[in-house]
Design a protein around this motif. Sequence first.
Motif, PDB file in Angstrom:
ATOM      1  N   PHE A  19       0.848  -1.190   0.000  1.00  0.00           N
ATOM      2  CA  PHE A  19       0.000   0.000   0.000  1.00  0.00           C
ATOM      3  C   PHE A  19       0.886   1.244   0.000  1.00  0.00           C
ATOM      4  N   PRO A  20       0.935   1.958  -1.114  1.00  0.00           N
ATOM      5  CA  PRO A  20       1.824   3.129  -1.181  1.00  0.00           C
ATOM      6  C   PRO A  20       1.345   4.277  -0.295  1.00  0.00           C
ATOM      7  N   THR A  21       2.297   5.095   0.115  1.00  0.00           N
ATOM      8  CA  THR A  21       1.951   6.299   0.856  1.00  0.00           C
ATOM      9  C   THR A  21       1.295   7.310  -0.079  1.00  0.00           C
ATOM     10  N   PRO A  22       0.516   8.233   0.480  1.00  0.00           N
ATOM     11  CA  PRO A  22       0.175   8.377   1.894  1.00  0.00           C
ATOM     12  C   PRO A  22      -0.994   7.469   2.270  1.00  0.00           C
ATOM     13  N   PHE A  23      -1.103   7.146   3.563  1.00  0.00           N
ATOM     14  CA  PHE A  23      -2.267   6.405   4.040  1.00  0.00           C
ATOM     15  C   PHE A  23      -2.463   6.708   5.527  1.00  0.00           C
ATOM     16  N   HIS A  24      -3.715   6.563   5.948  1.00  0.00           N
ATOM     17  CA  HIS A  24      -4.041   6.655   7.365  1.00  0.00           C
ATOM     18  C   HIS A  24      -3.933   5.261   7.963  1.00  0.00           C
ATOM     19  N   LEU A  25      -3.257   5.162   9.076  1.00  0.00           N
ATOM     20  CA  LEU A  25      -2.999   3.886   9.736  1.00  0.00           C
ATOM     21  C   LEU A  25      -3.599   3.930  11.140  1.00  0.00           C
ATOM     22  N   TYR A  26      -4.276   2.842  11.526  1.00  0.00           N
ATOM     23  CA  TYR A  26      -4.947   2.779  12.837  1.00  0.00           C
ATOM     24  C   TYR A  26      -4.409   1.610  13.655  1.00  0.00           C
ATOM     25  N   ASP A  27      -4.372   1.799  14.954  1.00  0.00           N
ATOM     26  CA  ASP A  27      -3.780   0.844  15.888  1.00  0.00           C
ATOM     27  C   ASP A  27      -4.894   0.076  16.605  1.00  0.00           C
ATOM     28  N   GLU A  28      -5.175  -1.142  16.154  1.00  0.00           N
ATOM     29  CA  GLU A  28      -6.265  -1.916  16.754  1.00  0.00           C
ATOM     30  C   GLU A  28      -6.047  -2.154  18.247  1.00  0.00           C
ATOM     31  N   ALA A  29      -4.835  -2.517  18.636  1.00  0.00           N
ATOM     32  CA  ALA A  29      -4.572  -2.803  20.043  1.00  0.00           C
ATOM     33  C   ALA A  29      -4.844  -1.567  20.904  1.00  0.00           C
ATOM     34  N   VAL A 302       5.969  16.620   1.083  1.00  0.00           N
ATOM     35  CA  VAL A 302       5.606  15.215   1.283  1.00  0.00           C
ATOM     36  C   VAL A 302       4.487  14.836   0.318  1.00  0.00           C
ATOM     37  N   ASP A 303       4.214  13.536   0.215  1.00  0.00           N
ATOM     38  CA  ASP A 303       3.213  13.098  -0.759  1.00  0.00           C
ATOM     39  C   ASP A 303       1.787  13.136  -0.218  1.00  0.00           C
ATOM     40  N   ALA A 304       1.613  13.567   1.028  1.00  0.00           N
ATOM     41  CA  ALA A 304       0.289  13.875   1.560  1.00  0.00           C
ATOM     42  C   ALA A 304       0.068  15.378   1.451  1.00  0.00           C
ATOM     43  N   CYS A 305      -1.183  15.791   1.595  1.00  0.00           N
ATOM     44  CA  CYS A 305      -1.500  17.215   1.560  1.00  0.00           C
ATOM     45  C   CYS A 305      -2.719  17.448   2.434  1.00  0.00           C
ATOM     46  N   ALA A 306      -3.192  18.692   2.470  1.00  0.00           N
ATOM     47  CA  ALA A 306      -4.336  19.023   3.311  1.00  0.00           C
ATOM     48  C   ALA A 306      -5.581  18.238   2.924  1.00  0.00           C
ATOM     49  N   ALA A 307      -5.629  17.713   1.713  1.00  0.00           N
ATOM     50  CA  ALA A 307      -6.753  16.860   1.321  1.00  0.00           C
ATOM     51  C   ALA A 307      -6.787  15.578   2.144  1.00  0.00           C
ATOM     52  N   ASN A 308      -5.646  15.188   2.696  1.00  0.00           N
ATOM     53  CA  ASN A 308      -5.569  14.013   3.565  1.00  0.00           C
ATOM     54  C   ASN A 308      -5.754  14.366   5.032  1.00  0.00           C
ATOM     55  N   LEU A 309      -5.347  15.559   5.406  1.00  0.00           N
ATOM     56  CA  LEU A 309      -5.460  16.027   6.793  1.00  0.00           C
ATOM     57  C   LEU A 309      -5.548  17.543   6.755  1.00  0.00           C
ATOM     58  N   MET A 310      -6.751  18.065   6.966  1.00  0.00           N
ATOM     59  CA  MET A 310      -6.943  19.498   6.772  1.00  0.00           C
ATOM     60  C   MET A 310      -6.889  20.305   8.070  1.00  0.00           C
ATOM     61  N   ARG A 311      -6.817  19.639   9.227  1.00  0.00           N
ATOM     62  CA  ARG A 311      -6.858  20.382  10.495  1.00  0.00           C
ATOM     63  C   ARG A 311      -5.749  21.442  10.600  1.00  0.00           C
ATOM     64  N   VAL A 337       6.795  21.744   6.746  1.00  0.00           N
ATOM     65  CA  VAL A 337       6.453  20.483   6.084  1.00  0.00           C
ATOM     66  C   VAL A 337       5.152  20.720   5.333  1.00  0.00           C
ATOM     67  N   VAL A 338       5.206  20.562   4.016  1.00  0.00           N
ATOM     68  CA  VAL A 338       4.107  21.031   3.177  1.00  0.00           C
ATOM     69  C   VAL A 338       3.616  19.953   2.220  1.00  0.00           C
ATOM     70  N   GLY A 339       2.375  20.190   1.727  1.00  0.00           N
ATOM     71  CA  GLY A 339       1.803  19.336   0.703  1.00  0.00           C
ATOM     72  C   GLY A 339       1.770  20.038  -0.634  1.00  0.00           C
ATOM     73  N   SER A 340       1.018  19.453  -1.570  1.00  0.00           N
ATOM     74  CA  SER A 340       1.095  19.877  -2.964  1.00  0.00           C
ATOM     75  C   SER A 340      -0.065  20.755  -3.424  1.00  0.00           C
ATOM     76  N   LEU A 341      -0.991  21.107  -2.526  1.00  0.00           N
ATOM     77  CA  LEU A 341      -2.141  21.900  -2.957  1.00  0.00           C
ATOM     78  C   LEU A 341      -1.739  23.318  -3.341  1.00  0.00           C
ATOM     79  N   CYS A 342      -2.540  23.906  -4.204  1.00  0.00           N
ATOM     80  CA  CYS A 342      -2.308  25.295  -4.623  1.00  0.00           C
ATOM     81  C   CYS A 342      -2.903  26.247  -3.596  1.00  0.00           C
ATOM     82  N   GLU A 343      -2.521  26.058  -2.362  1.00  0.00           N
ATOM     83  CA  GLU A 343      -2.931  26.910  -1.242  1.00  0.00           C
ATOM     84  C   GLU A 343      -1.758  27.015  -0.288  1.00  0.00           C
TER      85      GLU A 343
END
Length: 422
Positions: A19-29, A302-311, A337-343
Amino acid sequence: MKKTPFVTKQQVEEIVKKFPTPFHLYDEAGIRANAQAVKDAFAWNPGFREYFAVKATPNPYLLKILKDYDMGCDCSSYTELMLAKSCGFDGEHIMFSSNDTPAEEFAYADKLGAIINLDDFTHIDFLEKTIGHIPETISCRYNPGGVFTLSNGIMDNPGDSKYGMTKEQLFEAFKILKSKGAKYFGVHAFLASNTVTNEYYPQLAKELFELVVELKNETGCDIRFVNLSGGVGVAYKPDQTPNDISVIGAGVHKVYDEVLVPAGMGDVAIYTEMGRFMMAPYGCLVTKAIHEKHIYKEYIGVDACAANLMRPAIYGSYHHITVLGKEDAPCDHTYDVVGSLCENCDKFAIDRQLPKIDMGDYLVIHDTGAHGFSMGYNYNGRLRSAEILLESNGEAKLIRRAETPADYFATFDCFDDIKITE
């Protein structure tokens, strides 16, 4: 306090093979341990139930984990109600807390047998006209107005909030609802967001307990539950002390015994609707450094942007960042540390002290398990990333695939004259 990721560099290197980045990962334990801790903290109240705020992390695989602990769903839209139903939650385990609510959403909530929490006095007539009756069990949302304070200062400003009823409206609402056939009542309030203090729930509970005693005495209504809603936050910054849910539960227990028990209301159930506390620390956004830029400041792209995390972009929110494999390296470089959006607000960190980042390094952006993926969007044609569950056995399980261009263009598929291809 040092913030340590729940995933290692070696684990990420294995995950990205599939599974290529970016991705959201969750910790079941972590999710399971926290869910049990919440149940234990309020075990003194036989009717206690956590109704997880679905808006925070609307993924059926995660909802089903919480279902194992007899938790319910707090829903605020038609599609969230659909999601809860699809996961097997019955009406008793669904709280419908909405505002400015369309008629079809009230109708669907009633069809599911969900507990409806009315946000406004005028919704009484609207609900009755929509579904043809008033449900036997009903809840109302209270807004005390003014400013909500704790010993450590002002927490929030309910008086500036669009939610809930005034005290006078609440009392009148209970009388009217009772006259229209409602038998069992609840009160709900949300007075502050993301509080990092063990005082919030106990003080809110005291105010609501005193209110429902007065309500019962004046209206004669059978009040079955008090819903403390959400607002219990998490320590996004390393120097913050996390909330202790056992201390919070004990604090609510104390005021319960002081206020409700002497009033003959020792059978009232406590409900909560936590989203952030239940999930935020047990999710992270994993992204890879793909560009560096040296102009008036030092930038890491980085290969993530605000579309993945906008907070961070819309609130200026702090999310801690760990460079995997460099956890113990000196933080002697200053980066945006920035993403690729035009903002220009598309920044995960501004002037952040981090270890030297090399291209190809994996970065973990912490505490994205709530209001992370769920607030994603498609500006610039950016596609939402995958969600992955790090299972208790250490295996990585895909629980939502990444979007494709076909998903992005799907709403044009009804037009014969629009065909978008590569």
